[in-house]
Design an enzyme around this catalytic site. Structure first.
Site, PDB file in Angstrom:
ATOM      1  N   ASP A  44       0.877  -1.167   0.000  1.00  0.00           N
ATOM      2  CA  ASP A  44       0.000   0.000   0.000  1.00  0.00           C
ATOM      3  C   ASP A  44       0.911   1.212   0.000  1.00  0.00           C
ATOM      4  O   ASP A  44       2.063   1.147   0.410  1.00  0.00           O
ATOM      5  CB  ASP A  44      -0.915  -0.037   1.236  1.00  0.00           C
ATOM      6  CG  ASP A  44      -2.098   0.910   1.062  1.00  0.00           C
ATOM      7  OD1 ASP A  44      -2.181   1.571   0.002  1.00  0.00           O
ATOM      8  OD2 ASP A  44      -2.924   1.009   1.984  1.00  0.00           O
ATOM      9  N   ASP A  64      -3.032   7.451  -3.815  1.00  0.00           N
ATOM     10  CA  ASP A  64      -4.367   8.046  -3.995  1.00  0.00           C
ATOM     11  C   ASP A  64      -4.771   8.828  -2.743  1.00  0.00           C
ATOM     12  O   ASP A  64      -4.087   8.790  -1.723  1.00  0.00           O
ATOM     13  CB  ASP A  64      -5.394   6.946  -4.294  1.00  0.00           C
ATOM     14  CG  ASP A  64      -5.467   5.902  -3.201  1.00  0.00           C
ATOM     15  OD1 ASP A  64      -4.415   5.550  -2.649  1.00  0.00           O
ATOM     16  OD2 ASP A  64      -6.580   5.446  -2.865  1.00  0.00           O
ATOM     17  N   CYS A 103     -14.132 -23.021  17.867  1.00  0.00           N
ATOM     18  CA  CYS A 103     -13.317 -22.958  16.652  1.00  0.00           C
ATOM     19  C   CYS A 103     -12.417 -24.179  16.634  1.00  0.00           C
ATOM     20  O   CYS A 103     -12.056 -24.700  17.695  1.00  0.00           O
ATOM     21  CB  CYS A 103     -12.493 -21.677  16.684  1.00  0.00           C
ATOM     22  SG  CYS A 103     -11.173 -21.604  15.469  1.00  0.00           S
ATOM     23  N   CYS A 155      -9.333 -24.253  15.088  1.00  0.00           N
ATOM     24  CA  CYS A 155      -7.952 -23.919  14.724  1.00  0.00           C
ATOM     25  C   CYS A 155      -7.005 -24.441  15.810  1.00  0.00           C
ATOM     26  O   CYS A 155      -7.431 -24.739  16.922  1.00  0.00           O
ATOM     27  CB  CYS A 155      -7.800 -22.412  14.516  1.00  0.00           C
ATOM     28  SG  CYS A 155      -7.507 -21.467  16.022  1.00  0.00           S
TER      29      CYS A 155
HETATM   30 ZN   LIG Z   1      -9.488 -20.655  16.759  1.00  0.00          ZN
END
Ligand SMILES: [Zn+2]
Length: 539
Positions: A89, A124, A276, A278
């Site tokens: 960026d 920009d 979750c 993960c």
């Molecule tokens: Zn997780």
């Protein structure tokens, strides 16, 4: 600039799976680019690739220049110890936050070239949020002026260059910006400043911003949505045609104790469980995570957040591959009322969504409520009926029959009995009618189409809401009005839909000077009702 190579593999709604070739490798889109701070890396980029599957990331050229601009070797892949694709960026975000940056566009462009960025952005001027219209106009015009001025500077460069679209929530200015940048030779476009819109949950206006940009940009160029990093918005944004996302949200949210999920954000302090799969969440529980020293906790929370973010991108890709993007988007949009409003707002873009969708999906269509009325299958059916199908019908009467309980309707037992009754009770001349069923959400289903996709394969949640019934009966009445039949016979029950169909068709017939007779019965599939229909057709 490098020759563009963006190859599309699969599509659903306006979402697509594509392969974008850069000088350091090919990236599959939709792609999420984690923002990597060159000064402090919460998760080392090499780990991002190996453990999280990030084959593209984005870093900030302006910050890199400010801290390391004097180094001899500025090659960004070596600096980050990362051999994936690196986007940079330009510092435009810093302009948004601090008002200005201490570098010219020429310097920033030259610096991105020296860094060896694979994807780079001009300097920009982001529109920002809640600014007067005159300022918005200036950001649009100044960005275009800079985009024009940058062209000779990036000519022949090996990176892919991004031409940003500004205008914020002023849709006419987004349109002006998109049209003008579309005529310049940029390979990727990006929609600016949606971050505040997203953070204030103004998703309906976000949908408008994306759609206005999308309609005015070349479809063969990828569209990047700047600063979008919450997994709950990916399916919606991708369904509207966004291909790339970047955000530091995974790390920023972690610092603030926020735990991302595909359906929204939770606070770590109020979690009893870690919902979750993960590696972070499987190896410890909420209590343990809360009890850690801040540094460690933030690191692990960042990792969880990044896992969830990357995993949601794969979930969306799988949905595109199996033609189930609408269902996924609908599920995610139920996560917040503002997203649900955005889903409803898609109705005005139904034609755009229809054009992008494949016409056959190897799976039935589930219809829940009026939130699904923008589904491309419905738009396509109604369009096909009204534009192509109607003119070819030449039978004398139109016989509209309420839908039997089983699909395909023409093979349903209830219809088979009715058909036998009609064949036995009517002579050849009285059998000159065209049978159509009516069923929500599609409206009219001509008998010849009853076995085609998706008319043979759809399930609806009963009872359907009023808006869906109104929608379906309006569509039936429109069909009746447009058809060439002089006589219409309705065979119906006494339910809400039947009543709506009857009253709307009566209006349409009056207006068009058609004759209408109605046989409606509490038990529409009983012998008595069938006999009444035969008599009506005989007369
Ligand atoms: Zn997780």
């Amino acid at each position: 600039m490098r020759a563009m190579s963006f190859e599309l593999r699969d599509r659903d709604l306006l979402g697509r799976i594509g392969r974008l070739r850069t000088k350091s490798g090919t990236v599959e889109t939709p792609a999420f680019m984690p923002v990597v701070n060159p000064v402090s890396q919460a998760i080392p980029p090499r780990r991002m690739m190996e453990e999280f599957g990030c084959d593209i990331l984005i870093t900030n050229a302006y910050i890199f220049r400010k801290h390391f601009g004097d180094m001899l070797d500025l090659e960004i892949h070596r600096f980050l110890d990362y051999n994936g694709v690196v986007a940079t960026d330009s510092g435009a975000y810093q302009i948004l936050v601090y008002g200005e940056v201490e570098a010219s566009q020429e310097e920033i462009i030259e610096f991105q070239k020296r860094m060896g960025s694979d994807i780079a952005v001009i300097l920009d001027i982001p529109t920002g949020w809640d600014v007067p219209r005159s300022k918005v106009e200036w950001t649009v015009e100044e960005t275009l002026r800079r985009a024009e001025a940058a062209i000779p500077l990036i000519e022949g460069d090996e990176a892919l260059w991004v031409g940003p679209v500004q205008g914020g929530t002023h849709l006419d200015l987004v349109e002006r910006s998109a049209k003008a940048i579309a005529s310049m030779p940029y390979q990727i476009h990006a929609l600016g400043s949606p971050t505040e819109v997203m953070e204030s949950y103004r998703f309906p206006i976000l949908v408008d911003m994306i759609m206005v940009a999308k309609r005015n940009l070349p479809p063969e160029r990828p569209l990047h949505l700047f600063g979008a990093g919450h997994p709950m918005v990916f399916s919606l944004a991708i369904a509207l045609g966004c291909d790339m996302f970047d955000s530091a949200a995974y790390a920023l949210y972690a610092r603030d104790g926020r735990y991302l999920t595909p359906h929204g954000t939770k606070r770590l302090k109020s979690l009893s469980y870690l919902p979750c799969s993960c590696p972070v969440c499987r190896r410890r529980d909420a209590e343990e995570l809360r009890g850690m020293l801040k540094g460690e906790r933030v690191r692990l929370l960042s990792e969880h957040n990044l896992h969830v973010t990357m995993s949601e991108i794969d979930t969306v890709k799988q949905a595109i591959a199996e033609g189930a993007l609408w269902e996924l988007m609908e599920d995610r949009c139920r996560g917040h009322p503002a997203l649900a409003s955005a889903l409803r707002g898609l109705y005005k873009y139904r034609d755009d969504l229809e054009r992008g969708s494949p016409s056959y999906k190897g799976r039935g269509l589930f219809f829940f409520d009026s939130g699904c009325l923008a589904r491309p299958e419905i738009t396509r059916h109604i369009k096909r009926l009204e534009e192509q199908y109607l003119p070819s019908v030449t039978k004398g009467k139109l016989l509209l029959i309420l839908a039997p309980e089983r699909r395909p309707f023409n093979k349903a037992q209830q219809y088979a009995r009715l058909k036998r009754n009609m064949e036995e009770g009517l002579d050849q001349a009285s059998r000159d009618f065209h049978v159509c069923f009516y069923a929500p959400p599609f409206g009219v289903i001509p008998i010849e189409l009853a076995e085609t996709y998706p008319l043979s394969q759809f399930e609806t949640a009963e009872p359907l809401d009023r808006e869906t019934l109104e929608f379906a009966s309006d569509s039936v009445a429109r069909y009746v009005a447009k058809s060439s039949h002089k006589e219409v016979v309705i065979y119906s029950g006494k339910g809400t839909l039947d009543v709506l169909v009857e009253s709307k068709c009566r209006e349409a017939c009056q207006e068009k000077g058609k004759e209408l007779s109605v046989v409606s019965d509490l038990k529409p599939w009983g012998s008595e009702a069938m006999e009444r229909l035969v008599n009506a057709l005989r007369g």
